[in-house]
Design an enzyme around this catalytic site. Structure first.
Site: not given
Ligand SMILES: *Cc1c(COP(=O)(O)O)cnc(C)c1O
Length: 762
Positions: A429, A657
């Site tokens: 999955k 940042y």
């Protein structure tokens, strides 16, 4: 150009008849009306060339403000009152006369460079070596033709102290004209394409033709390869010993020797000569070499297609990998069709294994090229870059590497510990836990796995499309009712966990008139996720027994805390509840179903509860919380990137940042193209996370950006493009997961799809 000639002076130089007059001086010359930049003081030579007649362009040039023209006597033009026309017998000859006159104004040495290949390279080399000692005039670009030499000579000016002029010829007789114009004081002979020497019967005649350039020289410098012709060349010359420089192919030793001898002649001292020769610009001035598809090596030189440059590229190609096949690809535009024959002759003299002319609008047949050195040449004006790019092997900076063999060994390890005949259902999955189900599932199928588990119907469809045939069963754990069609169409097997869902699926089968369709029943034994309650078992069986559309292929449940020995009492309760359900169905259902309850961790701790099958997920990929068995599994996922840029950050500067990181000392940082969009979480900012470069831990400095991180490499001797390990030998999956406060499952499935997956099998 720094000319200054009056109309009268020019009339005399050209021996021209003049129409019109002006007191302005001639300051520069043009011969191509498309390339006029400065009309004032410009003299336009109306040359007729291959594809155009000069006359057509006179008006065009006039419209652009040009007032001085050199035209052929027989040209009919409308004389403009404010323009001056020099009428001559031969326009090219007039240009050459002007060049010759101009050259004679200067007494500093003029050095002529010729040879069938290597002229431009040599000119760049010499400039590199002496430009701090001499004021050098050199031919612009590879101007070495009848027109180009004239334009080069017109570049000579008062302030210079030496001039280097390239001279190339394509027809017999041309060299005499060039010699007359250049009147060189010194001569440089670069190289005579070895191939030419082998293939031209009259190669000596060819050489003598070139030698005309040097006949009145004070001294000419020739490479050692001509030693055998020594007695047959007239004039003064010096044979230069060869010189090796490991940065250049051996074919350049002759030219390097000439350069060295010439530098000594210019009285550079030996230390200087060595230092400069060691730092020569490589001939990859414009040639680009990269890896291509199908094991090809591509030499890309789509800068120009002049014969000199082509010759150099052909030598280079031969040197690059002598054992490999050589293919030459020429992108030929309409405009240059007339050059085809000459190009072909030159290429043939190098004897490549194949050569291809690719006309405009046609593609390079990359699919036919294998393990060859492919030289691609084209005119710069042709949009050939895209064609070249198609042949390029894609290089990804950030890759996830999946070791398929490790997966196979992990499965074998499980098989060796499981009771005989217990099957393995491979959980694939979420695209095989992020590793790429389209590659991993077919590999598992090849390795003998016949049961697969996915979460949603479309994941199952993907597996079928990737080649998982109907002899393999694909269980869909969380099927949506609206996907019943897909499930049936692709023969997927739904896990049924509620009466509504059972009802809907049976209805879908009735509509299609299908019976005995395999389904799996999921019971909730204590986790409280999807599943029937154990008390529902009688009603479930009653429905199924009354509906021929379905048959039970599997019954399963899922453990909530299989890996935690402290909760084994809870797990035992779950296992007991499951066992009661399985016994009930075994007794009361006619269907022979597979019972399964264990996942990876459960299979290691409770091997006595395997029933018919286990559902193997995380441990197949190599990860477990089980400390005793950890060493028996092999990690299958590595995650690498490489350094995009390196920077020095001075003490006190900030990084990234939010100016959240201040450099406390002078430091070096590397920028790595991986970010939170790839699964390198923002929580790893400012030292929480690290990567490894050359085995050394490099903490993240500043905040993690969407596509990039900055890391501290102050203590690493790193270069651009060096490999950066994010998950691998030095930083195993579980260590990295811990730094992000999560588990390997989430790390794996969080690896963005945009990163390239590489599959290795040992
Ligand atoms: C994902 C999943 C598994 C596999 O679990 P692992 O811990 O990765 O082995 C097993 N069963 C079900 C129902 C699952 O959803």
């Amino acid at each position: 150009m720094r000319l200054q000639y009056s109309i009268e002076a020019c009339a005399e130089i050209f021996e021209a008849e003049v129409v019109g007059s002006s007191i302005d001086s001639i300051l520069h010359v043009y011969f191509d009306s498309r390339k006029i930049q400065q009309a004032k003081g410009a003299l336009f030579f109306a040359l007729s060339g291959h594809s155009r007649s000069g006359n057509e362009f006179i008006e065009d040039a006039y419209r652009q403000g040009i007032c001085f023209f050199v035209i052929a006597k027989n040209t009919t033009v409308t004389f403009q009152p404010d323009a001056v026309y020099f009428k001559v017998d031969d326009v090219l000859n007039a240009l050459q006369k002007l060049a010759k006159h101009h050259r004679k104004q200067f007494t500093y040495p003029v050095v002529a460079i010729t040879g069938s290949v290597g002229k431009t390279t040599f000119k760049e080399w010499i400039f590199h070596c002496i430009s701090d000692k001499f004021k050098v005039v050199r031919s612009p670009k590879s101007f070495n033709s009848q027109i180009g030499v004239a334009l080069s000579l017109l570049e000579m000016h008062e302030g210079a102290s030496i001039a280097f002029i390239e001279a190339g010829i394509s027809k017999p007789g041309e060299m005499k004209i060039l010699q007359d114009m250049i009147q060189p004081d010194y001569g440089i002979f670069t190289a005579f394409g070895k191939a030419h020497r082998e293939n031209f019967a009259n190669n000596e005649a060819h050489l003598l033709e070139k030698w005309v350039l040097f006949r009145n020289c004070r001294l000419a410098f020739i490479p050692h390869t001509f030693a055998d012709l020594e007695n047959r060349l007239p004039g003064n010359f010096q044979v230069c010993p060869s010189y090796e420089n490991h940065r250049f192919p051996a074919g350049y030793n002759g030219m390097l020797g000439v350069l060295k001898t010439f530098l000594a002649y210019l009285q550079l001292d030996p230390v200087e000569i060595k230092e400069r020769m060691d730092s020569l610009p490589t001939l990859a001035l414009r040639m680009e070499v990269f890896e291509g598809i199908n094991g090809n090596t591509i030499i890309n030189d789509t800068y120009n297609l002049d014969l000199d440059a082509l010759g150099e590229a052909l030598i280079y190609q031969r040197q690059l990998a002598p054992e490999k096949k050589r293919i030459v690809v020429i992108g030929l535009s309409e405009k240059h069709l007339h050059e085809k024959l000459e190009i072909e002759k030159l290429i043939q003299s190098f004897n490549p294994d194949e050569f291809h002319f690719i006309p405009e609008g046609k593609s390079i047949p990359w699919e036919n090229f294998h393990n060859a050195v492919v030289l691609v040449k084209a005119h710069r004006d042709r949009a050939f870059e895209y064609e070249v790019a198609r042949g390029k092997a894609l290089k990804h900076r950030t890759i996830v590497e999946i070791n398929l063999s490790a997966i196979k060994r992990n499965i074998s390890f499980y098989q060796s510990r499981l009771p005989k005949d217990v099957k393995i259902l491979a959980m694939v999955k979420a695209s095989s836990y992020g590793s790429g189900a389209d590659k991993v599932a077919p590999f598992l199928q090849q390795s003998g796995i016949r049961n697969f588990g996915v979460a949603f119907a479309d994941e199952g469809v993907e597996l079928r499309k990737a080649g998982i045939g109907v002899s393999s069963s694909i269980v869909v754990m969380n099927p949506d009712p609206e996907h019943s069609d897909l499930i049936i169409e692709y023969r997927l097997e739904p896990a049924i966990y509620s009466f509504e869902q059972l009802d809907e699926f049976i209805t879908a089968l009735i509509h299609r008139n299908i019976s005995a369709y395999p389904i799996h029943l999921k019971f909730d034994t204590g986790m409280h996720r999807l599943g029937f309650a154990p008390a529902d078992k009688e009603r479930v069986l009653a429905v199924i027994n009354s509906q021929p559309e379905v048959q039970i292929k599997g019954i399963y449940s899922h453990l909530a805390d299989a890996d935690n020995p402290n909760h084994s009492a809870f797990t035992q309760k779950q296992l007991a509840a499951f066992d009661a359900i399985v016994s009930y169905f075994r007794k009361n259902s006619p269907d022979a179903f597979l019972a399964h309850v264990l996942n990876s961790e459960g299979s290691l701790r409770y091997p006595e509860n395997c029933y018919d099958m286990i559902r193997l997920g995380i441990s197949m990929y190599g990860y477990t919380e089980n400390q005793e068995l950890k060493a028996s599994l092999e990690s299958s996922v590595s995650w690498y990137s490489s350094i995009s840029q390196i920077k020095a950050v001075p003490k006190g500067d900030f990084i990234g940042y939010g100016i959240s990181y201040e450099a406390m000392e002078d430091m070096m940082i590397a920028i790595v193209p991986v970010g939170y969009a790839d699964g390198f979480r923002r929580s790893l900012s400012n030292g929480k996370g690290s990567v490894y470069i050359h085995g050394i831990q490099c903490p993240v400095v500043g905040r993690v950006c969407m596509d990039m991180i900055m890391v501290d490499i102050t203590s690493v001797n790193a270069k651009i493009n060096d490999t950066v390990e994010i998950i691998g030998q030095n930083q195993p999956m579980d260590v990295f997961a811990k730094a992000m406060d999560t588990i390997p499952y989430e790390v794996m499935t969080g690896l963005s799809r945009r990163m390239h997956r590489v599959y290795v099998e040992e």
